[in-house]
Design an enzyme around this catalytic site. Structure first.
Site, PDB file in Angstrom:
ATOM      1  N   ARG A  23       0.944  -1.229  -0.133  1.00 28.87           N
ATOM      2  CA  ARG A  23       0.031  -0.215  -0.170  1.00 28.87           C
ATOM      3  C   ARG A  23       0.765   1.383  -0.017  1.00 28.87           C
ATOM      4  NH1 ARG A  23      -5.420  -0.026   1.915  1.00 28.87           N
ATOM      5  NH2 ARG A  23      -6.291  -2.121   1.558  1.00 28.87           N
ATOM      6  N   ARG A  27      -2.727   7.290   1.421  1.00 31.94           N
ATOM      7  CA  ARG A  27      -3.207   8.416   2.226  1.00 31.94           C
ATOM      8  C   ARG A  27      -2.387   8.768   3.021  1.00 31.94           C
ATOM      9  NH1 ARG A  27      -8.351   5.485   4.159  1.00 31.94           N
ATOM     10  NH2 ARG A  27      -7.085   4.120   3.672  1.00 31.94           N
ATOM     11  N   ARG A  36      -6.766  12.979  -4.054  1.00 33.17           N
ATOM     12  CA  ARG A  36      -7.891  12.595  -3.776  1.00 33.17           C
ATOM     13  C   ARG A  36      -9.046  13.615  -3.352  1.00 33.17           C
ATOM     14  NH1 ARG A  36     -10.887  10.111  -2.695  1.00 33.17           N
ATOM     15  NH2 ARG A  36     -11.382   8.777  -1.139  1.00 33.17           N
ATOM     16  N   ASP A  72      -7.305  -1.787  -7.053  1.00 36.52           N
ATOM     17  CA  ASP A  72      -7.833  -2.298  -5.956  1.00 36.52           C
ATOM     18  C   ASP A  72      -8.050  -4.067  -6.384  1.00 36.52           C
ATOM     19  OD1 ASP A  72      -8.464  -1.707  -2.953  1.00 36.52           O
ATOM     20  OD2 ASP A  72     -10.061  -2.936  -3.771  1.00 36.52           O
ATOM     21  N   TYR A 153     -15.627 -10.402   0.105  1.00 34.94           N
ATOM     22  CA  TYR A 153     -16.218  -9.228   0.016  1.00 34.94           C
ATOM     23  C   TYR A 153     -17.582  -9.386  -0.774  1.00 34.94           C
ATOM     24  CZ  TYR A 153     -12.260  -6.633   1.784  1.00 34.94           C
ATOM     25  OH  TYR A 153     -11.264  -6.378   2.315  1.00 34.94           O
TER      26      TYR A 153
HETATM   27  O1  CP3 Z   1       0.088  -1.238  -2.672  1.00 33.90           O
HETATM   28  C1  CP3 Z   1      -0.268  -0.347  -3.357  1.00 33.90           C
HETATM   29  O2  CP3 Z   1      -0.138   0.884  -3.162  1.00 33.90           O
HETATM   30  C2  CP3 Z   1      -1.283  -0.693  -4.453  1.00 33.90           C
HETATM   31  C3  CP3 Z   1      -2.446  -0.226  -4.276  1.00 33.90           C
HETATM   32  C4  CP3 Z   1      -3.392  -1.109  -3.340  1.00 33.90           C
HETATM   33  C5  CP3 Z   1      -4.804  -0.625  -2.901  1.00 33.90           C
HETATM   34  N1  CP3 Z   1      -5.545  -1.727  -2.220  1.00 33.90           N
HETATM   35  C6  CP3 Z   1      -5.284   0.747  -2.801  1.00 33.90           C
HETATM   36  C7  CP3 Z   1      -6.250   1.295  -2.041  1.00 33.90           C
HETATM   37  C8  CP3 Z   1      -3.252  -2.455  -3.271  1.00 33.90           C
HETATM   38  C9  CP3 Z   1      -2.410  -3.416  -3.509  1.00 33.90           C
HETATM   39  C10 CP3 Z   1      -4.873  -2.965  -2.639  1.00 33.90           C
HETATM   40  C11 CP3 Z   1      -5.212  -4.378  -2.033  1.00 33.90           C
HETATM   41  C12 CP3 Z   1      -6.278  -4.543  -1.131  1.00 33.90           C
HETATM   42  N2  CP3 Z   1      -7.575  -3.959  -1.440  1.00 33.90           N
HETATM   43  C13 CP3 Z   1      -6.292  -5.457  -0.258  1.00 33.90           C
HETATM   44  C14 CP3 Z   1      -5.348  -6.430   0.205  1.00 33.90           C
HETATM   45  C15 CP3 Z   1      -4.067  -5.773   0.744  1.00 33.90           C
HETATM   46  C16 CP3 Z   1      -4.313  -5.733   2.062  1.00 33.90           C
HETATM   47  O3  CP3 Z   1      -4.190  -4.432   2.707  1.00 33.90           O
HETATM   48  O4  CP3 Z   1      -4.688  -6.508   3.129  1.00 33.90           O
HETATM   49  C17 CP3 Z   1      -7.642  -5.625   0.387  1.00 33.90           C
HETATM   50  C18 CP3 Z   1      -7.926  -6.309   1.592  1.00 33.90           C
HETATM   51  C19 CP3 Z   1      -8.242  -4.278  -0.154  1.00 33.90           C
HETATM   52  C20 CP3 Z   1      -9.512  -3.953  -0.134  1.00 33.90           C
HETATM   53  C21 CP3 Z   1      -9.456  -2.697   0.492  1.00 33.90           C
HETATM   54  N3  CP3 Z   1      -9.635  -1.568  -0.330  1.00 33.90           N
HETATM   55  C22 CP3 Z   1      -9.843  -2.050   1.755  1.00 33.90           C
HETATM   56  C23 CP3 Z   1     -10.064  -2.904   2.966  1.00 33.90           C
HETATM   57  C24 CP3 Z   1      -9.732  -0.635   1.432  1.00 33.90           C
HETATM   58  C25 CP3 Z   1     -10.272   0.360   2.633  1.00 33.90           C
HETATM   59  C26 CP3 Z   1      -9.337   0.293   3.754  1.00 33.90           C
HETATM   60  C27 CP3 Z   1      -8.290   1.282   4.020  1.00 33.90           C
HETATM   61  O5  CP3 Z   1      -7.120   1.459   3.531  1.00 33.90           O
HETATM   62  O6  CP3 Z   1      -9.034   2.577   4.154  1.00 33.90           O
HETATM   63  C28 CP3 Z   1      -9.658  -0.426   0.410  1.00 33.90           C
HETATM   64  C29 CP3 Z   1      -9.465   1.041  -0.343  1.00 33.90           C
HETATM   65  C30 CP3 Z   1      -8.207   1.440  -0.780  1.00 33.90           C
HETATM   66  N4  CP3 Z   1      -7.374   0.495  -1.501  1.00 33.90           N
HETATM   67  C31 CP3 Z   1      -7.285   2.588  -0.539  1.00 33.90           C
HETATM   68  C32 CP3 Z   1      -6.345   2.361  -1.621  1.00 33.90           C
HETATM   69  C33 CP3 Z   1      -5.225   3.595  -1.648  1.00 33.90           C
HETATM   70  C34 CP3 Z   1      -7.905   3.861   0.301  1.00 33.90           C
HETATM   71  C35 CP3 Z   1      -8.842   4.596  -0.799  1.00 33.90           C
HETATM   72  C36 CP3 Z   1      -8.653   6.056  -0.696  1.00 33.90           C
HETATM   73  O7  CP3 Z   1      -8.075   6.643  -1.075  1.00 33.90           O
HETATM   74  O8  CP3 Z   1      -9.729   6.655   0.117  1.00 33.90           O
END
Ligand code: CP3
Length: 348
Positions: A23, A27, A36, A72, A153
Site C-alpha cells: 500500500r 493516504r 483525492r 484495488d 467481500y
Molecule cells: O500497494 C499499493 O500501493 C497498490 C494499491 C492497493 C490498494 N489496495 C489501494 C487502496 C492494493 C495492492 C490494494 C489491495 C487491497 N485492497 C487488499 C489486500 C491488501 C491488504 O491491505 O490486505 C484489500 C483487503 C483491499 C480492499 C480494500 N480497499 C480495503 C479494505 C480498503 C479500505 C481500507 C483503507 O485502507 O482505508 C480499500 C481502499 C483502498 N485501496 C485505498 C487505497 C489507496 C484507500 C482509498 C482512498 O484513497 O480513499
C-alpha cells in the site's frame, strides 16, 4: 542490470535487500491526499494517466525498488457484475445472497472490461524501462486478490465481523462456495496472466482474510485455488509473491502453495518462517506497520534488527507485514526504506 527485486526473487546474493511497502501509494502521502481531494478513489484507479501518476508517487518520495500497480483487489470483481463503492472501505451494493446469484456472475472474458488496468501496466513498464541509470532499474509488480478474500467481500456478510458470514456460507453451502471460488479462480488467473503480458515482472496474490480460516478449512477453501493460480503464473515464467494475513497457523500449508516468495505477516518471526520455508522460498516482510509510529531512531533500530534476523544475503525482500497505515508519519516510511538501503550489516 536486472532490478534488485527480480534478482532477490531468483535467490541471487545481493549487497542489500530490495525494499518496497505494501500500500505504498496511499493516504499517508500528502501528494496522494491532494489528488483525492479532486478525484474519487475509483476515478484514480480507472484513469490511465492518474493511476500511472499515483503508482509512481512512492518512487519519487521513497525511491523504493519496485512500483506496484495502483488499483484495488475488487476491480476485477466489478467486471464480474458486482457493484462496488469505496468510502474508503469497500462496499458491495449487490452482494451475493443465494446460490443462483453465483450462477449469474460473469467469469469468461472479464479481461475485456479491464483493459484500463493493462494499459496502466504497459505505460508504467515503458516509463520504468527508460530509467537512465541502468543499475537503478525498478521492478513492476502486478497483483490480484485471491479467491477466498474476494469471496469474503462479495458474499452477504450478515451481522458478523471478520467475514464470519462467508465462513458460515461456506459451511452451509459447500458446493455453492466451490462454484464461486472456481469462477473467481478463472477470473484471477486470466487477469494475472494478462498483467504479465502487459509488463508486470512479478505478481502478488493477496489473501488477506484467509487467515480467519482454520488450517483444515484453508486446505479446502483457499489452498487448491491458490496453488492452481500460482502454477499458471509459474507456467508464464513470472515470479509470484503470496501474502496471507494472520497466517502463523497456515505456514506448513503455505509451503506447498507454489509461490516464489512468501510474504510473512508481522506476527510471525522471520527466523521461524525461514525454518519452515527453507532456503528455496524467498521471504518478504514483515515490519509491523504500527512500529512506523515510533521515533525515527526506533524505526531505524527495529528495521536493522529485522533485516539482519535471517542471517543470509539471499532470498529476502524487505517490506511491511501488512499495508502501511493512512496516518503513518511519511518521514518514518522514508527512514524505513533508507535503513534497508544501508545494507545487511547496519546493526552494531
Ligand atoms: O500497494 C499499493 O500501493 C497498490 C494499491 C492497493 C490498494 N489496495 C489501494 C487502496 C492494493 C495492492 C490494494 C489491495 C487491497 N485492497 C487488499 C489486500 C491488501 C491488504 O491491505 O490486505 C484489500 C483487503 C483491499 C480492499 C480494500 N480497499 C480495503 C479494505 C480498503 C479500505 C481500507 C483503507 O485502507 O482505508 C480499500 C481502499 C483502498 N485501496 C485505498 C487505497 C489507496 C484507500 C482509498 C482512498 O484513497 O480513499
Amino acid at each position: 542490470m536486472e532490478p534488485l527485486l527480480l534478482r532477490a526473487l531468483k535467490n541471487e546474493p545481493l549487497p542489500r535487500p530490495p525494499v518496497w511497502l505494501m500500500r505504498q501509494a496511499g493516504r499517508y502521502m500528502p501528494e496522494y491526499r491532494l489528488l483525492r481531494e479532486k478525484h474519487s478513489f475509483l476515478e484514480l484507479c480507472k484513469s490511465v494517466a492518474l493511476a500511472k501518476e499515483v503508482s509512481l508517487l512512492p518512487l519519487k518520495f521513497l525511491d523504493v525498488d519496485a512500483v506496484i500497480l495502483f488499483s484495488d483487489i475488487l476491480i476485477p470483481v466489478e467486471a464480474m457484475g458486482i457493484e462496488i463503492s469505496f468510502n474508503p472501505a469497500p462496499k458491495i451494493t449487490n452482494p451475493i445472497k443465494t446460490t443462483s446469484d453465483i450462477a449469474k456472475l460473469k467469469s469468461a472474458s472479464t479481461n475485456q472490461d479491464l483493459n484500463f488496468v493493462f494499459h496502466i501496466l504497459e505505460e508504467l513498464r515503458t516509463e520504468l524501462e527508460q530509467t537512465k541509470n541502468s543499475t537503478e532499474k525498478k521492478a513492476l509488480i502486478g497483483f490480484a486478490g485471491a479467491p477466498w478474500t474476494l469471496a469474503c467481500y462479495i458474499l452477504d456478510q450478515g451481522p458478523f465481523k471478520h467475514f464470519q458470514g462467508t465462513q458460515v456460507f461456506a459451511y452451509q453451502h459447500r458446493s455453492a462456495i466451490h462454484d464461486l471460488l472456481a469462477k473467481l479462480e478463472l477470473v484471477v488467473t486470466s487477469y494475472l496472466l494478462k498483467q504479465i503480458e502487459s509488463g508486470a515482472q512479478a505478481v502478488q496474490l493477496f489473501d488477506t482474510w484467509a487467515g480467519n480460516l482454520t488450517a483444515e478449512d484453508y486446505q479446502e477453501f483457499a489452498l487448491p485455488y491458490t496453488q492452481r493460480i500460482l502454477s499458471a503464473i509459474k507456467g508464464a515464467g513470472c515470479p509470484s509473491i503470496l501474502y496471507v494475513g494472520t497466517s502463523a497457523h497456515l505456514l506448513p500449508s503455505l509451503k506447498t502453495a507454489g509461490a516464489t516468495c512468501q510474504s510473512i505477516d508481522s506476527r510471525v518471526p522471520l527466523r521461524h518462517a525461514a525454518q519452515i520455508f527453507g532456503e528455496d522460498v524467498v521471504l518478504q516482510g514483515n515490519f509491523d506497520p504500527t512500529h512506523l509510529f515510533g521515533s525515527t531512531n526506533q524505526v531505524r533500530t527495529r528495521t536493522s534488527q529485522m533485516i539482519s534476523q535471517l542471517g543470509r544475503t539471499t532470498g529476502y525482500i524487505a517490506n511491511l507485514g501488512h499495508g502501511i497505515l493512512p496516518t503513518t508519519p511519511p518521514e518514518n516510511a522514508l527512514c524505513f526504506v533508507n535503513t534497508v538501503k544501508a545494507g545487511w550489516t547496519t546493526l552494531e
